[in-house]
Write a protein that holds these residues in place. Structure first.
Motif, PDB file in Angstrom:
ATOM      1  N   VAL A 359      55.311  13.577  13.807  1.00 16.60           N
ATOM      2  CA  VAL A 359      55.175  13.947  15.213  1.00 16.60           C
ATOM      3  C   VAL A 359      53.692  13.980  15.554  1.00 16.60           C
ATOM      4  N   LEU A 360      53.342  13.454  16.728  1.00 13.48           N
ATOM      5  CA  LEU A 360      51.954  13.398  17.206  1.00 13.48           C
ATOM      6  C   LEU A 360      51.052  12.626  16.239  1.00 13.48           C
ATOM      7  N   MET A 361      51.624  11.630  15.577  1.00 14.90           N
ATOM      8  CA  MET A 361      50.852  10.756  14.689  1.00 14.90           C
ATOM      9  C   MET A 361      51.106   9.313  15.118  1.00 14.90           C
ATOM     10  N   ASP A 362      50.827   9.040  16.391  1.00 16.67           N
ATOM     11  CA  ASP A 362      51.119   7.743  16.982  1.00 16.67           C
ATOM     12  C   ASP A 362      49.884   7.215  17.709  1.00 16.67           C
ATOM     13  N   GLU A 363      49.912   5.941  18.025  1.00 13.88           N
ATOM     14  CA  GLU A 363      48.748   5.299  18.643  1.00 13.88           C
ATOM     15  C   GLU A 363      48.450   5.868  20.026  1.00 13.88           C
ATOM     16  N   ALA A 364      49.489   6.214  20.783  1.00 13.76           N
ATOM     17  CA  ALA A 364      49.255   6.756  22.120  1.00 13.76           C
ATOM     18  C   ALA A 364      48.450   8.049  22.049  1.00 13.76           C
ATOM     19  N   THR A 365      48.812   8.922  21.105  1.00 17.74           N
ATOM     20  CA  THR A 365      48.060  10.176  20.940  1.00 17.74           C
ATOM     21  C   THR A 365      46.635   9.891  20.498  1.00 17.74           C
ATOM     22  N   LEU A 366      46.471   8.953  19.582  1.00 15.88           N
ATOM     23  CA  LEU A 366      45.129   8.607  19.114  1.00 15.88           C
ATOM     24  C   LEU A 366      44.259   8.117  20.258  1.00 15.88           C
ATOM     25  N   LEU A 367      44.754   7.174  21.045  1.00 17.66           N
ATOM     26  CA  LEU A 367      43.950   6.569  22.109  1.00 17.66           C
ATOM     27  C   LEU A 367      43.701   7.535  23.263  1.00 17.66           C
ATOM     28  N   ALA A 368      44.570   8.532  23.418  1.00 16.98           N
ATOM     29  CA  ALA A 368      44.385   9.507  24.500  1.00 16.98           C
ATOM     30  C   ALA A 368      43.317  10.544  24.175  1.00 16.98           C
ATOM     31  N   LEU A 384      51.004   2.080   0.939  1.00 14.97           N
ATOM     32  CA  LEU A 384      52.021   3.084   1.255  1.00 14.97           C
ATOM     33  C   LEU A 384      53.330   2.377   1.605  1.00 14.97           C
ATOM     34  N   SER A 385      54.411   2.747   0.948  1.00 16.58           N
ATOM     35  CA  SER A 385      55.684   2.042   1.112  1.00 16.58           C
ATOM     36  C   SER A 385      56.730   2.843   1.876  1.00 16.58           C
ATOM     37  N   ARG A 386      56.403   4.083   2.265  1.00 17.67           N
ATOM     38  CA  ARG A 386      57.430   4.940   2.872  1.00 17.67           C
ATOM     39  C   ARG A 386      57.155   5.219   4.352  1.00 17.67           C
ATOM     40  N   LEU A 387      56.278   4.466   4.969  1.00 24.57           N
ATOM     41  CA  LEU A 387      55.993   4.652   6.388  1.00 24.57           C
ATOM     42  C   LEU A 387      56.929   3.789   7.230  1.00 24.57           C
ATOM     43  N   THR A 388      57.185   4.228   8.471  1.00 24.39           N
ATOM     44  CA  THR A 388      57.903   3.379   9.410  1.00 24.39           C
ATOM     45  C   THR A 388      57.022   2.201   9.786  1.00 24.39           C
ATOM     46  N   THR A 389      57.601   1.226  10.454  1.00 22.51           N
ATOM     47  CA  THR A 389      56.828   0.049  10.872  1.00 22.51           C
ATOM     48  C   THR A 389      55.653   0.459  11.745  1.00 22.51           C
ATOM     49  N   GLU A 390      55.892   1.371  12.697  1.00 21.45           N
ATOM     50  CA  GLU A 390      54.821   1.806  13.603  1.00 21.45           C
ATOM     51  C   GLU A 390      53.745   2.594  12.846  1.00 21.45           C
ATOM     52  N   GLU A 391      54.182   3.480  11.961  1.00 25.33           N
ATOM     53  CA  GLU A 391      53.205   4.260  11.179  1.00 25.33           C
ATOM     54  C   GLU A 391      52.367   3.354  10.286  1.00 25.33           C
ATOM     55  N   SER A 392      53.026   2.399   9.668  1.00 18.43           N
ATOM     56  CA  SER A 392      52.315   1.490   8.784  1.00 18.43           C
ATOM     57  C   SER A 392      51.279   0.676   9.550  1.00 18.43           C
ATOM     58  N   ALA A 393      51.634   0.229  10.741  1.00 22.27           N
ATOM     59  CA  ALA A 393      50.691  -0.544  11.549  1.00 22.27           C
ATOM     60  C   ALA A 393      49.475   0.295  11.921  1.00 22.27           C
ATOM     61  N   LEU A 394      49.697   1.570  12.248  1.00 21.79           N
ATOM     62  CA  LEU A 394      48.577   2.430  12.611  1.00 21.79           C
ATOM     63  C   LEU A 394      47.721   2.750  11.391  1.00 21.79           C
ATOM     64  N   ALA A 397      45.635  -0.250  10.742  1.00 21.32           N
ATOM     65  CA  ALA A 397      44.600  -0.393  11.770  1.00 21.32           C
ATOM     66  C   ALA A 397      43.447   0.571  11.516  1.00 21.32           C
ATOM     67  N   LEU A 398      43.783   1.798  11.118  1.00 21.76           N
ATOM     68  CA  LEU A 398      42.725   2.768  10.787  1.00 21.76           C
ATOM     69  C   LEU A 398      41.948   2.315   9.567  1.00 21.76           C
ATOM     70  N   GLY A 399      42.655   1.832   8.545  1.00 21.26           N
ATOM     71  CA  GLY A 399      41.995   1.385   7.323  1.00 21.26           C
ATOM     72  C   GLY A 399      41.134   0.160   7.524  1.00 21.26           C
ATOM     73  N   ASN A 400      41.513  -0.682   8.504  1.00 20.73           N
ATOM     74  CA  ASN A 400      40.762  -1.909   8.776  1.00 20.73           C
ATOM     75  C   ASN A 400      39.717  -1.736   9.872  1.00 20.73           C
ATOM     76  N   ASP A 401      39.506  -0.479  10.295  1.00 17.01           N
ATOM     77  CA  ASP A 401      38.487  -0.167  11.313  1.00 17.01           C
ATOM     78  C   ASP A 401      38.760  -0.871  12.633  1.00 17.01           C
ATOM     79  N   GLN A 402      40.045  -1.023  12.975  1.00 13.94           N
ATOM     80  CA  GLN A 402      40.394  -1.683  14.229  1.00 13.94           C
ATOM     81  C   GLN A 402      39.911  -0.899  15.443  1.00 13.94           C
ATOM     82  N   PHE A 403      39.885   0.433  15.341  1.00 16.01           N
ATOM     83  CA  PHE A 403      39.465   1.262  16.460  1.00 16.01           C
ATOM     84  C   PHE A 403      37.990   1.671  16.365  1.00 16.01           C
ATOM     85  N   GLY A 404      37.359   1.354  15.256  1.00 19.17           N
ATOM     86  CA  GLY A 404      35.989   1.777  14.983  1.00 19.17           C
ATOM     87  C   GLY A 404      35.866   2.142  13.520  1.00 19.17           C
TER      88      GLY A 404
END
Length: 455
Positions: A359-368, A384-394, A397-404
């Motif tokens: 909960v509250l670990m999503d891209e919308a919360t991050l960008l807001a 990590l093999s136990r994340l949902t598709t959305e969690e894994s993508a985020l 993205a964090l690991g690849n410095d997509q947001f900074g």
């Protein structure tokens, strides 16, 4: 004159000839790897050591004689800790010139002196001799980690005495705090646990040395159990593993929780309790939903909700939930930091309770909350093999410095009005989320009644 010297130095660099600085860097590398110190204790026969030098050719003597002469002069002037072998160059063209071809160090002591480490080497020899006097087995430890021995200094001798005490007292049956040795206190053992472990292993012939894969700072883990949280067995923290391995008593692991339901029976009027992990695993309460948060203020501020418990986490401390099988019959939500370690904790929590929903670990919360972003000091690179598709993508993205660079959003910096609108009702059962395994996306067997971030 100054311009001439600079021009000559530039020519030397351009040609790639081995300069005095480059030669010293080779010797420094041998020091930094511990090779030179090991040669003092256990000579390998490589000395006299010959280090070849890249030198000018006859053609470069013709085209840049001044630079070649300056290069050779610097090396000849430095002779002392090493000697120079020479080679004749240019006899049939420019005329015979004897140029440095190799630097030869007569002994490890000479090469150590060349990098200015003679005093450190003498200190190392003294410490190694003292360790060997305590027990010859410690000589092997010193050979494996010569620079670590220098770093520790006299603390290495104290750690060795602790290791000897552990060997002679295999089942002390007391707390580490009660160990009585001169100069040894609880904080010393906490700070030097991995050194003590490795020294103790050297005293036990035939046993592997913990963490001995070239990493002197690795704390050895207990063997994994299938599905065990954080890859650890029942003894979870490094301090607890140390205590169990050497027969010490260890304080029980604790779990703190709050009843968000005012009518839930606990202990009299108490709503906020801390119990042992063992006691927590035996709870029998009318709990339908659990929310786990790592931040204390968030834990304390969570609103009332029927049939709901709030658990205070604290980073990688969820191993205490491993044996609480009753959690499998509850909806469990996890609210962590939005950084790579937050998702790693979520992934490891699901090793025990696969139905956990973030909960509250999503891209919308991050960008807001861009204004609250900070930098994660050491991002996780784990797969990590136990994340949902959305969690894994985020996570990726964090690991690849997509947001900074190493972006993180700590949970306590999320605006409370944003959080309160998105916190779950707390009373609905949550079915498992679609979770990716190593083979790709997969949907859990039961229907998911709520989305990943129920309001």
């Amino acid at each position: 004159m100054g311009r001439d010297l600079r021009a000559e130095a530039s020519a030397v660099r351009a040609q790639g000839w081995t300069t005095l600085a480059m030669l010293r860097a080779q010797s420094q590398k041998a020091w930094d790897s511990g090779t030179l110190l090991r040669e003092l204790m256990d000579p390998s026969g490589v000395y006299p050591r010959r280090r070849p030098l890249k030198r000018p050719t006859a053609a470069t003597l013709r085209s840049d004689y001044a630079a070649a002469r300056a290069w050779a002069a610097e090396l000849f002037a430095a002779v002392g800790h090493f000697t120079l072998e020479t080679a004749e160059v240019g006899r049939s063209t420019i005329g015979s010139n004897l140029l440095p071809a190799a630097a030869v160090f007569g002994s490890a002591e000479d090469e150590i002196a060349f990098v200015g480490k003679s005093r450190d080497a003498a200190r190392f020899r003294g410490l190694a001799d003292e360790l060997s006097a305590l027990d010859p087995a410690f000589r092997t430890w010193a050979l494996r980690r010569p620079l670590r021995l220098l770093e520790l200094g006299d603390d290495a001798l104290t750690a060795a005495r602790v290791a000897l005490w552990l060997r002679d007292n295999p089942e002390p049956g007391v707390y580490v705090r009660q160990l009585s040795l001169p100069g040894v206190h609880t904080k010393f053992i906490e700070s030097h646990r991995e050194v003590i472990e490795k020294m103790a292993a050297e005293l036990q012939v035939g046993l592997p040395v913990p963490g001995d894969a070239g990493d002197d700072d690795a704390v050895p883990e207990a063997p994994s159990e299938p599905g065990s949280l954080l890859g650890q067995a029942t003894v979870r923290t490094s301090a607890a593993r140390f205590a169990a391995r050497h027969g010490f008593l260890h304080p029980p692991e604790l779990v703190r929780f709050r009843a968000l339901d005012p009518g839930m029976p606990l202990l009299g009027e108490a709503r906020d309790l801390t119990v042992t992990a063992e006691a927590f695993s035996t709870l029998n309460l009318p709990v339908q939903s659990v929310i786990i948060t790592e931040n204390l203020v968030n834990f304390l501020a969570l609103p009332k909700a029927p049939g709901t418990l709030a658990l205070f986490g604290g980073g990688y401390g969820f191993s205490s939930l491993r044996d609480a099988r009753w959690l499998r019959d509850c909806g469990v939500r996890y609210w962590g930091d939005q950084d790579t370690h937050g998702f790693r904790i979520l992934d490891q929590l699901r090793a025990v309770h696969p139905h956990v929903v973030s909960v509250l670990m999503d891209e919308a919360t991050l960008l807001a909350h861009r204004d609250a972003w900070s930098s994660e000091p050491t991002p996780s690179r784990a797969a990590l093999s136990r994340l949902t598709t959305e969690e894994s993508a985020l996570y990726e993205a964090l690991g690849n410095d997509q947001f900074g660079k190493s972006v993180r959003l700590e949970q306590e910096l999320i605006r409370w009005d944003w959080a309160s609108e998105r916190l779950p009702d707390g009373c609905r059962r949550i079915a498992p989320s679609p979770v990716r395994d190593a083979g790709g996306p997969k949907v859990a067997g039961r229907r998911q009644d709520n989305d990943q971030h129920p309001r």
